[in-house]
Design a protein around this motif. Structure first.
Motif, PDB file in Angstrom:
ATOM      1  N   GLN A 120       0.826  -1.203   0.000  1.00 49.34           N
ATOM      2  CA  GLN A 120       0.000   0.000   0.000  1.00 49.34           C
ATOM      3  C   GLN A 120       0.864   1.258   0.000  1.00 49.34           C
ATOM      4  OE1 GLN A 120      -3.299  -0.022  -0.153  1.00 49.34           O
ATOM      5  NE2 GLN A 120      -3.666  -2.215   0.180  1.00 49.34           N
ATOM      6  N   PRO A 121       0.338   2.375  -0.541  1.00 48.73           N
ATOM      7  CA  PRO A 121       1.068   3.645  -0.438  1.00 48.73           C
ATOM      8  C   PRO A 121       1.177   4.070   1.017  1.00 48.73           C
ATOM      9  CG  PRO A 121      -1.141   3.984  -1.342  1.00 48.73           C
ATOM     10  CD  PRO A 121      -0.924   2.512  -1.292  1.00 48.73           C
ATOM     11  N   ALA A 122       2.295   4.699   1.355  1.00 47.93           N
ATOM     12  CA  ALA A 122       2.572   5.082   2.740  1.00 47.93           C
ATOM     13  C   ALA A 122       1.570   6.120   3.219  1.00 47.93           C
ATOM     14  CB  ALA A 122       3.992   5.618   2.854  1.00 47.93           C
ATOM     15  N   SER A 123       0.973   5.869   4.374  1.00 45.36           N
ATOM     16  CA  SER A 123      -0.011   6.780   4.955  1.00 45.36           C
ATOM     17  C   SER A 123       0.578   7.481   6.169  1.00 45.36           C
ATOM     18  CB  SER A 123      -1.276   6.011   5.359  1.00 45.36           C
ATOM     19  OG  SER A 123      -2.284   6.883   5.784  1.00 45.36           O
ATOM     20  N   GLY A 124      -0.092   8.567   6.585  1.00 41.75           N
ATOM     21  CA  GLY A 124       0.334   9.266   7.801  1.00 41.75           C
ATOM     22  C   GLY A 124       1.488  10.217   7.605  1.00 41.75           C
ATOM     23  N   GLN A 125       1.712  10.710   6.391  1.00 42.94           N
ATOM     24  CA  GLN A 125       2.804  11.656   6.157  1.00 42.94           C
ATOM     25  C   GLN A 125       2.393  13.052   6.624  1.00 42.94           C
ATOM     26  OE1 GLN A 125       5.212  11.137   2.485  1.00 42.94           O
ATOM     27  NE2 GLN A 125       3.559   9.775   1.788  1.00 42.94           N
ATOM     28  N   THR A 126       3.316  13.758   7.285  1.00 40.53           N
ATOM     29  CA  THR A 126       3.041  15.090   7.847  1.00 40.53           C
ATOM     30  C   THR A 126       4.163  16.053   7.469  1.00 40.53           C
ATOM     31  OG1 THR A 126       4.099  14.444   9.931  1.00 40.53           O
ATOM     32  CG2 THR A 126       1.702  14.171   9.773  1.00 40.53           C
ATOM     33  N   PRO A 127       4.308  16.382   6.201  1.00 40.90           N
ATOM     34  CA  PRO A 127       5.411  17.250   5.778  1.00 40.90           C
ATOM     35  C   PRO A 127       5.145  18.718   6.082  1.00 40.90           C
ATOM     36  CG  PRO A 127       4.019  16.753   3.919  1.00 40.90           C
ATOM     37  CD  PRO A 127       3.464  15.961   5.077  1.00 40.90           C
ATOM     38  N   GLY A 129       8.456  18.116  -0.780  1.00 39.66           N
ATOM     39  CA  GLY A 129       7.973  17.188  -1.782  1.00 39.66           C
ATOM     40  C   GLY A 129       7.481  15.911  -1.127  1.00 39.66           C
ATOM     41  N   VAL A 130       6.427  15.332  -1.676  1.00 42.76           N
ATOM     42  CA  VAL A 130       5.825  14.119  -1.121  1.00 42.76           C
ATOM     43  C   VAL A 130       5.604  13.130  -2.251  1.00 42.76           C
ATOM     44  CG1 VAL A 130       3.780  13.149   0.003  1.00 42.76           C
ATOM     45  CG2 VAL A 130       4.708  15.330   0.780  1.00 42.76           C
ATOM     46  N   ALA A 131       5.827  11.847  -1.966  1.00 39.01           N
ATOM     47  CA  ALA A 131       5.588  10.809  -2.968  1.00 39.01           C
ATOM     48  C   ALA A 131       4.776   9.677  -2.353  1.00 39.01           C
ATOM     49  CB  ALA A 131       6.897  10.280  -3.518  1.00 39.01           C
ATOM     50  N   PHE A 132       3.825   9.186  -3.120  1.00 38.42           N
ATOM     51  CA  PHE A 132       3.062   7.991  -2.773  1.00 38.42           C
ATOM     52  C   PHE A 132       3.352   6.936  -3.844  1.00 38.42           C
ATOM     53  CE2 PHE A 132       0.442  11.438  -1.032  1.00 38.42           C
ATOM     54  CZ  PHE A 132       0.318  11.011   0.291  1.00 38.42           C
ATOM     55  N   ALA A 135       2.615   4.493 -11.242  1.00 39.13           N
ATOM     56  CA  ALA A 135       2.609   3.777  -9.967  1.00 39.13           C
ATOM     57  C   ALA A 135       3.016   4.666  -8.810  1.00 39.13           C
ATOM     58  CB  ALA A 135       3.543   2.568 -10.044  1.00 39.13           C
ATOM     59  N   THR A 136       3.689   5.780  -9.106  1.00 37.26           N
ATOM     60  CA  THR A 136       4.105   6.740  -8.078  1.00 37.26           C
ATOM     61  C   THR A 136       3.446   8.082  -8.341  1.00 37.26           C
ATOM     62  OG1 THR A 136       6.228   5.656  -7.690  1.00 37.26           O
ATOM     63  CG2 THR A 136       6.051   7.966  -7.058  1.00 37.26           C
ATOM     64  N   LEU A 137       2.868   8.665  -7.305  1.00 39.68           N
ATOM     65  CA  LEU A 137       2.306  10.018  -7.361  1.00 39.68           C
ATOM     66  C   LEU A 137       3.269  10.946  -6.630  1.00 39.68           C
ATOM     67  CD1 LEU A 137      -0.012  12.091  -7.855  1.00 39.68           C
ATOM     68  CD2 LEU A 137      -0.929  11.379  -5.632  1.00 39.68           C
ATOM     69  N   THR A 138       3.754  11.965  -7.318  1.00 40.38           N
ATOM     70  CA  THR A 138       4.692  12.923  -6.728  1.00 40.38           C
ATOM     71  C   THR A 138       4.011  14.282  -6.611  1.00 40.38           C
ATOM     72  OG1 THR A 138       6.592  11.763  -7.680  1.00 40.38           O
ATOM     73  CG2 THR A 138       6.931  14.031  -6.945  1.00 40.38           C
ATOM     74  N   LEU A 139       4.054  14.845  -5.416  1.00 40.09           N
ATOM     75  CA  LEU A 139       3.518  16.182  -5.157  1.00 40.09           C
ATOM     76  C   LEU A 139       4.687  17.092  -4.800  1.00 40.09           C
ATOM     77  CD1 LEU A 139       0.430  15.222  -2.936  1.00 40.09           C
ATOM     78  CD2 LEU A 139       0.482  15.589  -5.404  1.00 40.09           C
ATOM     79  N   ASN A 140       4.885  18.126  -5.587  1.00 39.02           N
ATOM     80  CA  ASN A 140       5.983  19.059  -5.346  1.00 39.02           C
ATOM     81  C   ASN A 140       5.486  20.282  -4.588  1.00 39.02           C
ATOM     82  OD1 ASN A 140       7.950  17.525  -6.857  1.00 39.02           O
ATOM     83  ND2 ASN A 140       6.884  18.220  -8.714  1.00 39.02           N
TER      84      ASN A 140
END
Length: 717
Positions: free
Chosen positions: A131-138, A143-146, A173-178
């Motif tokens: 599963q994509p990693a949950s609970g990220q608090t940047p 930048g964040v990636a799932f 397969a990867t979602l990147t948020l900049n």
């Protein structure tokens, strides 16, 4: 397509002291996965034992398929005898994607075995491997990636979603948020597809610890355009509205004000000034937030009215406008010069989601009256007020519905209901207007007739306040509507000190659930605190922080619909601070230093909607205006739930032979329920009020309901 048959054989490695008996073996593939659930019963075992599992591809003749990915009872740990023993086989890890298998299972123990029926394991459809990693608090700007790992018959396609809405172009397969901002805080899922089907990942929560304002700087309440006092006018009538949809205008308050002017002219009253009070540009959003804005607007307006020194004031407010007139009355009462006589009239008052304003409205008046209808706003409006004379005008609505009230085993009366999404809520001000114009004749001594300006003020002493609502002109079989509910309250502290957080400006952590913010002159530097990331001053023109904020990530594991905290401004006299609170990027509340009471005050703000789980950002922002300095201490920050944790359950039970069926409603004891009926799932009407004394109530369906499709639902008002 590849078809094969195989069976599982569980062989005891550490035999028990007596032969075991395996029975009731069954298995099935878990949806959207490559996992197979196996269940069996084990008896005749003297002590806990372990089992091993093998796979047969020829119906159980031999066991040569290399399968090792088993977990559960008897494999992970020795298992004692009992029923419902559970094993999980990761068929995808052992066999790989692309197969469609017909499966026969066999489990054996000490010469005893059980064989399952045939079922299929489909390894062609996609399944989620990781599963994509949950609970990220940047922090904002990071930048964040799932990333998701999936398997199945290729090719696989991907579509990422944000809070259930597809993200354009997010098809890898990867979602990147900049450079994330608070607006990116959400739950993210990915849907994996191929020619055989689809699978969806579990939600991956992201909470960006950032200023919820997102560049939209909060603005001070101005109190609206001034209302000048006309010559020779000593007394004042104010008419105001409540919650309004953006872009709409409450024209009815102009009509009511005009009708009052005409009536006073006919009575020869020339010393009364009558004014509509518009605040539509603040009365939008969720009703609870409109209530807060209305309070600040009313406080500033009340200060202005107090300076004009009116002798007699009649305040008329509808819905959330009840908060406006109450704080106006409060400011008039504070002024004390002259000793103004205050009359408040509430029209279907919005008492807050918790009903707390039932104990506030009218408290600052010499006398108050309230006129309400039972409508789709349920108990959020109307009903009993502690400091008012209460009148139920539902029966007078020309469009009202008459609804049966059912007590256990018998009909115990009738109640009235005003229909329409807004029509019923509007009826009280339409009724009151008729008491001004003389169109209302059923009970001529209520409504406007009781006001100071109409000459009926001396009657209020006999009427009093805090009465059970008086139904005007009811049907002979009328009875009381559903009573005020007794909601559940659950509050949970937020560990500010330990939670992932971010901040800018002047701030300081003062304990596990307490902090301080400063803004304006003298508040230009951020204070250090262990564990805080990315803190920098937010400087104004002089190097001072014109605004400061602190945001924390909040993990929700139980129902939540409120945020509560205590706060006290500690600024010099004349300061103009504004505390704004955000849930993600939704403004949920504010505290204006100019009108806040001194000392520690309790604030409780409703969320845009109830949430039950996930990760969210709660942020507090302090702005200082007009070159002033402001500081505030916030403590005892908690999330909470107010309402019913248990919803009513509606089910169909059989009646006697040849009789109509009966609906059974199960709900918390003491909460009356309303059964609603529809023929199209769009238009709903109340069918009955069920008195619920012990947790169960019944509604016999009308026999004519069998003639067409009928739908029913139950609600607790």
């Amino acid at each position: 397509m590849i078809l094969s048959y195989f069976a599982l054989d569980d062989v005891s490695v550490n035999p028990p002291s007596s032969p075991g008996l395996v029975s009731n073996l069954g298995g099935s593939q878990c949806p959207d996965t490559a996992l197979v659930d196996l269940f069996y019963d084990l008896s005749g075992v003297g002590s806990a034992c372990s089992v091993s599992v093998a796979v047969s591809s020829d119906g159980g003749a031999t066991f040569t398929i290399p399968a090792t990915h088993f977990t559960g009872d008897g494999v992970t740990n020795p298992t004692a005898p009992g029923t419902g023993k559970h094993l999980v086989w990761d068929a995808g890890a052992d066999l790989g994607p692309g197969l469609f298998q017909s499966v026969v299972l066999r489990v054996s123990s000490e010469g005893s075995s059980a064989t399952s029926g045939v079922f299929s394991v489909d390894l062609r459809r996609p399944w989620i491997v990781s599963q994509p990693a949950s609970g990220q608090t940047p922090q904002a700007g990071s930048g964040v990636a799932f990333t998701v790992s999936a398997a199945g018959t290729p090719p696989l396609s991907y579509q990422w979603r944000k809070n259930g809405v597809a993200i354009p172009g997010a098809t890898a397969a990867t979602l990147t948020l900049n450079a994330v901002t608070a607006a990116d805080s959400a739950d993210y899922t990915v849907q994996v597809r191929n020619a055989y089907g689809q699978a969806e990942s579990q939600p991956a929560s992201l909470a960006v610890v950032d200023d919820g304002a997102q560049g939209a700087e909060p603005q001070q309440e101005t109190g609206g355009d001034p209302i000048p006092q006309e010559p020779a006018k000593q007394n004042l009538v104010i008419v105001t509205h409540g919650f309004e949809v953006v872009g709409q205008k409450a024209d009815w308050i102009d009509d009511l004000a005009a009708a009052i002017r005409t009536r006073l002219a006919s009575l020869g009253k020339t010393d009364w000034q009558v004014e509509p009070l518009h605040w539509e540009d603040r009365a939008w959003g969720v009703p609870a937030l409109a209530l807060l804005r209305g309070g600040n607007f009313g406080a500033l307006r009340g200060k202005a009215f107090a300076e004009q020194q009116w002798q007699q004031v009649h305040l008329i407010g509808h819905s959330a406008g009840s908060k406006v007139i109450e704080v106006i009355a409060q400011e008039l009462r504070k002024a004390k010069v002259p000793p103004t006589t205050i009359h408040e009239t509430f029209l279907d008052p919005f008492v807050g989601e918790e009903g707390s304003y039932r104990h506030i409205y009218g408290a600052n008046a010499n006398w108050a009256d309230s006129y309400f209808s039972d409508d789709w706003t349920w108990l959020a409006t109307g009903g009993w007020l502690e400091y008012a004379y209460n009148v139920d005008v539902t029966w007078l609505d020309p469009d009202h519905w008459t609804v049966s009230k059912l007590c256990p085993f018998n009909l115990c009366g009738q109640v009235a209901f005003s229909p329409g999404v807004t029509g019923g809520h509007a009826w009280p001000y339409e009724f009151y207007t008729q008491t001004v114009t003389g169109e209302f004749t059923c009970a001529p001594d209520v409504g406007f007739a009781l006001s100071q300006e109409a000459g009926g003020w001396d009657k209020h002493a006999a009427l009093g306040a805090d009465n059970d609502p008086v139904p005007l002109c009811p049907d002979p079989d009328a009875s009381s509507p559903p009573g005020t509910p007794k909601p559940d309250r659950v509050w949970k502290p937020i560990p500010i000190q330990d939670a992932p957080r971010g901040a800018r400006g002047s701030w300081e952590i003062n304990g596990n659930s307490a902090f301080a913010l400063g803004a304006g002159t003298g508040h230009g530097l951020a204070k250090a605190s262990t564990g805080t990331r990315g803190v920098a001053p937010m400087d104004g023109p002089s190097g001072d922080a014109t605004a400061s904020w602190l945001a924390v990530a909040v993990t929700i594991t139980n129902p939540v619909n409120y945020v509560q905290f205590d706060a006290a401004f500690g600024s010099p006299a004349g300061s103009e601070g504004l505390l704004t609170v955000y849930w993600n990027t939704n403004q949920i509340g504010l505290a204006d230093e100019r009108v806040a009471d001194p000392g520690l005050q309790n604030y409780r703000f409703a969320l845009p909607a109830a949430v039950t789980n996930g990760l969210y950002t709660l942020s507090f922002r302090l702005d200082a205006f007009h070159a002033t300095s402001s500081s505030i201490t916030v403590t005892n920050v908690t999330t909470g739930f107010y309402g019913l944790l248990e919803a009513p359950v509606l089910s169909l039970v059989s009646g006697e032979t040849n009789s109509a069926p009966v609906l059974q409603v199960t709900a918390p004891a003491g909460y009356d329920c309303v059964v609603l009926n529809s023929t199209n799932l769009v238009d709903w009407a109340p069918a009955a009020v069920l008195v619920n004394t012990n947790g169960t109530a019944y509604y016999p369906l009308p026999k004519e309901s069998a003639a067409s499709a009928q739908f029913y639902r139950a609600v607790i008002p």
